[in-house]
Enzyme design. Structure first.
Site, mmCIF file in Angstrom:
data_model
loop_
_atom_site.group_PDB
_atom_site.id
_atom_site.type_symbol
_atom_site.label_atom_id
_atom_site.label_comp_id
_atom_site.label_asym_id
_atom_site.label_seq_id
_atom_site.Cartn_x
_atom_site.Cartn_y
_atom_site.Cartn_z
ATOM 1 N N SER A 227 0.830 -1.035 -0.193
ATOM 2 C CA SER A 227 0.248 0.050 -0.237
ATOM 3 C C SER A 227 0.680 1.542 0.183
ATOM 4 O O SER A 227 1.985 0.861 0.701
ATOM 5 C CB SER A 227 -1.125 0.158 0.841
ATOM 6 O OG SER A 227 -0.041 0.126 2.632
ATOM 7 N N ASP A 228 0.087 2.406 -0.767
ATOM 8 C CA ASP A 228 1.192 3.686 -0.115
ATOM 9 C C ASP A 228 0.985 3.953 1.041
ATOM 10 O O ASP A 228 0.387 3.216 1.797
ATOM 11 C CB ASP A 228 0.541 4.073 -1.079
ATOM 12 C CG ASP A 228 1.492 6.215 -1.020
ATOM 13 O OD1 ASP A 228 2.160 6.023 -0.109
ATOM 14 O OD2 ASP A 228 1.041 6.796 -2.112
ATOM 15 N N TRP A 229 2.060 4.615 2.150
ATOM 16 C CA TRP A 229 2.122 5.417 3.458
ATOM 17 C C TRP A 229 0.556 5.321 3.871
ATOM 18 O O TRP A 229 0.113 6.491 3.819
ATOM 19 C CB TRP A 229 2.736 5.508 3.776
ATOM 20 C CG TRP A 229 4.296 4.876 3.653
ATOM 21 C CD1 TRP A 229 5.034 5.066 5.304
ATOM 22 C CD2 TRP A 229 4.811 4.332 2.884
ATOM 23 N NE1 TRP A 229 5.933 4.320 5.062
ATOM 24 C CE2 TRP A 229 6.057 3.560 3.265
ATOM 25 C CE3 TRP A 229 4.597 3.280 1.612
ATOM 26 C CZ2 TRP A 229 7.097 1.716 2.895
ATOM 27 C CZ3 TRP A 229 5.387 2.837 1.359
ATOM 28 C CH2 TRP A 229 6.411 1.611 1.901
ATOM 29 N N GLY A 230 -0.059 4.300 4.382
ATOM 30 C CA GLY A 230 -1.359 5.115 5.622
ATOM 31 C C GLY A 230 -2.873 5.165 4.126
ATOM 32 O O GLY A 230 -3.792 5.411 4.490
ATOM 33 N N ALA A 231 -2.834 4.050 2.729
ATOM 34 C CA ALA A 231 -3.787 3.829 2.036
ATOM 35 C C ALA A 231 -4.587 3.315 2.422
ATOM 36 O O ALA A 231 -6.228 2.662 1.619
ATOM 37 C CB ALA A 231 -2.920 3.546 0.309
#
Ligand code: BGC
Length: 792
Positions: A227-231
């Site tokens: 995931s993108d960071w916090g996605a």
């Protein structure tokens, strides 16, 4: 150490692997000897933080070579150079024992306002895809991985963690996914990073269509999705959709959710096995590559490569003789500060002005006034997660001084500080005007202050600060022999383009950009970069102007396929500088192109290119195609391939540019598949999207493709059907023959067949002579069945 099979792990251990341990590490499973691995930004340098972590580029990181960000490097249009930069990035990543470099970012520059455009290559998917594949291959050749990001349709920063990119299937496939597809198929990145945003209402991080059907089933992706960071929105549906590794750490919260879902039967354990297995595969690959490159880093060699790459990133937008500008001014009277600009091509000299050569390259012995804060304090990368700590930074001012044998004076000209008093501004301007008036030539550095473009937010306009434009006017008033050098990550409007004889688009050039600018100014490097995005005259002209950034967390991609040059061409809009444009200190002529279909179905385009000037140079040859009269809406021209050629003065070479057959395909929304339509394609060989040098046509056989017939198929569709078509056409001919001689009231020339074309075949009976007219529903069903059977 061998990596265990996923079946040797407990449920808790498997779940623990599917989220990060911290900001940059995966979790180890010590019981069975699975180590943690480190992943870190990217993309144009290594951002390995010394301690703690953040995804906004706030904290310090170990020094690394800052290569030109994608906005610059992409302008080289050179897959070999990009591959070499990739190798260097891979080497630095390996030396620091990092397993995955988080890049490249290959999102399409949909709007010039996107705050993160500096991290992306182009408004065109072939450019993004080809360069993205080259950098992935380069990095991964060093035994470390990449993360292709941000998958997908992440084209703005505004509301990026919620906003839904509402895109129709054709632009989604043909524009926004095409580059990703190419990188996956050509280069198999170790990982793909899913985007924050939603696509047509579904979070990328929990979209089974995107992450499994398209990415894996259609494209054959073999690696891991992180995931993108916090996605991550909902972890359990995300896992089931194909989102293997959540980053950064969830503190164990989502691991527990996964365990609970397996235990209560709402998540099949085999889904978890697949995801945890992919994490183990990644760790295995990382271990295999680990330690293969020992330090220390050859800082000088990489700095030299960064300088070479930066030199290849600078686009010479314009290079006229100063006298032509002076003549134009004489003829036109006083210049309007922000008037409409006609920027293309050399300005015609009027009146008795003695002809001089173009301003660039500068003579080394010239007395140069260098003006503008960017010369002394370069902007060489953009803000946010990609910000790295460079090993060193060259300034253009020092490097100009190093190469010059004449006098070099410097004036700051303006201040990029937030608060500048009017008195200070005036004093800076006056000092610059004094420096300019005494010099042979003035080099004015203009650009965007860092605060105006960044990850996390978009720009409000594409304007340079007004005080910079005012400074330029004041300088030009005393010395029109001027060169503007731009420093910007996203495009800027150039209202002065007809008043300055020479303009270098210097983008953000990485740590060695200062030297590269000096190299180009003095001609030690002959510029060869070309624009990978259009520079519009006005923001209002740009394709997404009315649909950016959307509202209430939805952004409608209303321009459809018409992104970038596709839009400006379709709307017949003047632009400041077109996609693909870039000059050289030499000139190139093109011969007549030839195009033929190869045995494998690809098209081979050949053209002879001659260096007609007096110095060596490199030309980027672009190939565009179109299919006039095709079945679907298409842009006037679309880039399909490109190649570059290095030529000595006077040298001619034949350039061969293969166009992949699959790149001619459009996405057929009825059949949900790619279709290459058959027909006579126009192939344009060009020096830019608006500088077509040769045009040929080539006959391409279409894909065997016909939709199944049904009662709602139109008569036209049935007539074009390979099996049913001839039967119907014969029947119509017979019917028309029968009508000949009958008292016809139809005006001459009206095409009866055309009138009937859109009739659904199931309803034709009603019109074929009344009372069914001899065409029964059974006959129609029979025709349909015959047509469909004939296609099986
Ligand atoms: C960015 C990614 C980056 C990640 C880690 C995110 O905010 O969108 O591009 O790789 O942070 O820093």
């Amino acid at each position: 150490m061998t990596i265990p099979d996923v079946m040797e792990l407990t449920l808790d251990e498997k779940a623990s692997l599917t989220s990060g341990a911290s900001f940059w590490y995966t979790k180890p499973v010590e019981r069975v000897g699975v180590p943690a691995i480190m992943v870190t930004d990217g993309p144009h340098g290594l951002r390995k933080q010394r301690e703690g972590g953040d995804h906004l580029g706030i904290g310090d990181s170990v020094p690394a070579t800052c290569f030109p960000p994608a906005v610059g490097l992409g302008s080289s249009w050179d897959v070999d150079l990009v591959h070499r930069v990739g190798e260097a990035l891979g080497t630095e990543t390996a030396i620091e024992n990092v397993a995955v470099l988080l890049g490249p970012g290959i999102n399409i520059k949909r709007s010039p306002l996107c705050g993160r455009n500096f991290e992306y290559f182009s408004e065109d998917p072939i450019v993004s895809g080809a360069l993205g594949a080259a950098i992935v291959k380069g990095i991964q050749s060093k035994g470390v991985g990449t993360s292709l990001k941000h998958f997908a349709a992440n084209n703005q920063e505004n509301d990026r963690m919620r906003s839904s990119s509402d895109v129709d299937p054709r632009p989604l496939r043909e524009i926004y996914l095409r580059g990703f597809q190419r990188v996956v198929e050509d280069a198999q990145p170790w990982t793909v990073m899913c985007a924050y945003n939603r696509i047509n209402g579904v979070y990328a991080s929990e979209d089974p269509w995107l992450l499994t059907r398209v990415l894996r089933d259609e494209w054959g992706f073999k690696g891991l999705v992180m995931s993108d960071w916090g996605a991550v929105n909902e972890r359990v549906p995300g896992l089931a959709a194909g989102m293997d590794l959540e980053m950064p750490s969830s503190g164990g919260v989502t691991d527990a959710q996964i365990v609970a879902a397996v235990q209560d039967g709402s998540l099949d354990e085999s889904v978890l096995d697949v995801a945890a297995g992919r994490v183990l595969d990644l760790v295995g690959k990382a271990q295999a590559g680990a330690g293969s490159i020992a330090g220390p880093l050859d800082v000088d060699a990489h700095h030299a490569l960064a300088r070479e790459a930066a030199g290849r990133s600078i686009v010479l937008l314009k290079n006229d003789a100063p006298d032509s500008v002076a003549a134009l001014r004489q003829a036109q009277g006083p210049v309007q500060a922000q008037g409409p600009v006609e920027a293309q091509g050399p300005v015609e000299a009027q009146g008795p002005v003695e002809a001089q050569g173009p301003v660039l390259p500068l003579a080394k012995e010239a007395n140069v006034a260098v003006i503008g804060e960017f010369a002394e304090k370069p902007r060489f990368q953009g803000a946010g997660s990609s910000m790295i700590s460079p090993t060193r930074v060259d300034t253009a001012l020092d490097e100009i001084r190093a190469l010059s044998t004449g006098e070099v004076t410097y004036a700051r000209g303006f201040s990029n500080a937030l608060e500048v008093s009017p008195e200070e501004s005036t004093a800076l301007r006056d000092e610059a005007v004094a420096a300019a008036s005494g010099a042979d030539v003035v080099v004015v550095f203009l650009g965007l202050p860092a605060r105006l473009e960044s990850e996390g937010y978009d720009r409000d306009d594409i304007d340079l600060p007004v005080e910079q434009l005012a400074l330029l006017d004041a300088v030009l008033a005393v010395n029109p022999n001027a060169v503007v050098v731009l420093s910007n990550g996203g495009v800027v409007a150039l209202p002065f383009a007809d008043r300055v004889p020479a303009i270098l688009e210097g983008w953000l050039l990485g740590q060695a950009g200062g030297g590269a600018i000096a190299d180009v100014l003095f001609g030690d490097v002959n510029p060869s970069a070309k624009l990978t995005e259009t520079i519009p005259l006005r923001l209002e002209d740009s394709p997404a102007f009315l649909d950016f950034p959307g509202e209430f967390s939805h952004v409608r991609y209303g321009e459809g396929l018409f992104v970038g040059y596709r839009w400006y061409d379709a709307r017949r809009l003047e632009v400041a500088f077109p996609f693909g444009h870039g000059l050289s200190y030499t000139t190139f002529s093109y011969g007549d192109a030839a195009a033929s279909v190869r045995e494998d179905g690809d098209i081979e385009v050949r053209v002879a290119v001659t260096n007609t000037g007096d110095r060596a140079g490199r030309e980027v040859v672009q190939v565009y195609t179109s299919l006039p009269g095709g079945a679907v809406q298409r842009p006037d021209r679309e880039l399909k391939a490109f190649a570059s050629v290095q030529l000595e003065a006077g040298e001619t070479r034949e350039v061969v540019v293969p166009v992949r057959r699959k790149d001619l395909a459009y996405w057929d929304v009825r059949a949900d598949r790619w279709v290459v339509e058959g027909g006579e394609y126009v192939v344009e060989v060009a020096a830019s999207s608006r500088d077509i040098r040769s045009r040929v046509t080539v006959e391409v056989a279409g894909d065997e493709f016909a939709l199944p017939l049904s009662r709602t198929s139109s008569l036209g569709e049935v007539m074009r059907h390979p099996v049913a078509g001839p039967v119907v056409q014969a029947a119509i001919a017979q019917m028309m023959g029968g009508m000949e001689g009958a008292a016809a009231i139809m005006p001459e020339g009206v095409d009866f067949t055309k009138m009937m074309e859109s009739f659904p075949i199931g309803r034709v009976g009603m019109f074929a002579g009344g009372e069914g007219g001899g065409v029964s529903p059974e006959m129609i069903d029979g025709l349909i069945a015959m047509g469909n059977a004939g296609r099986q």
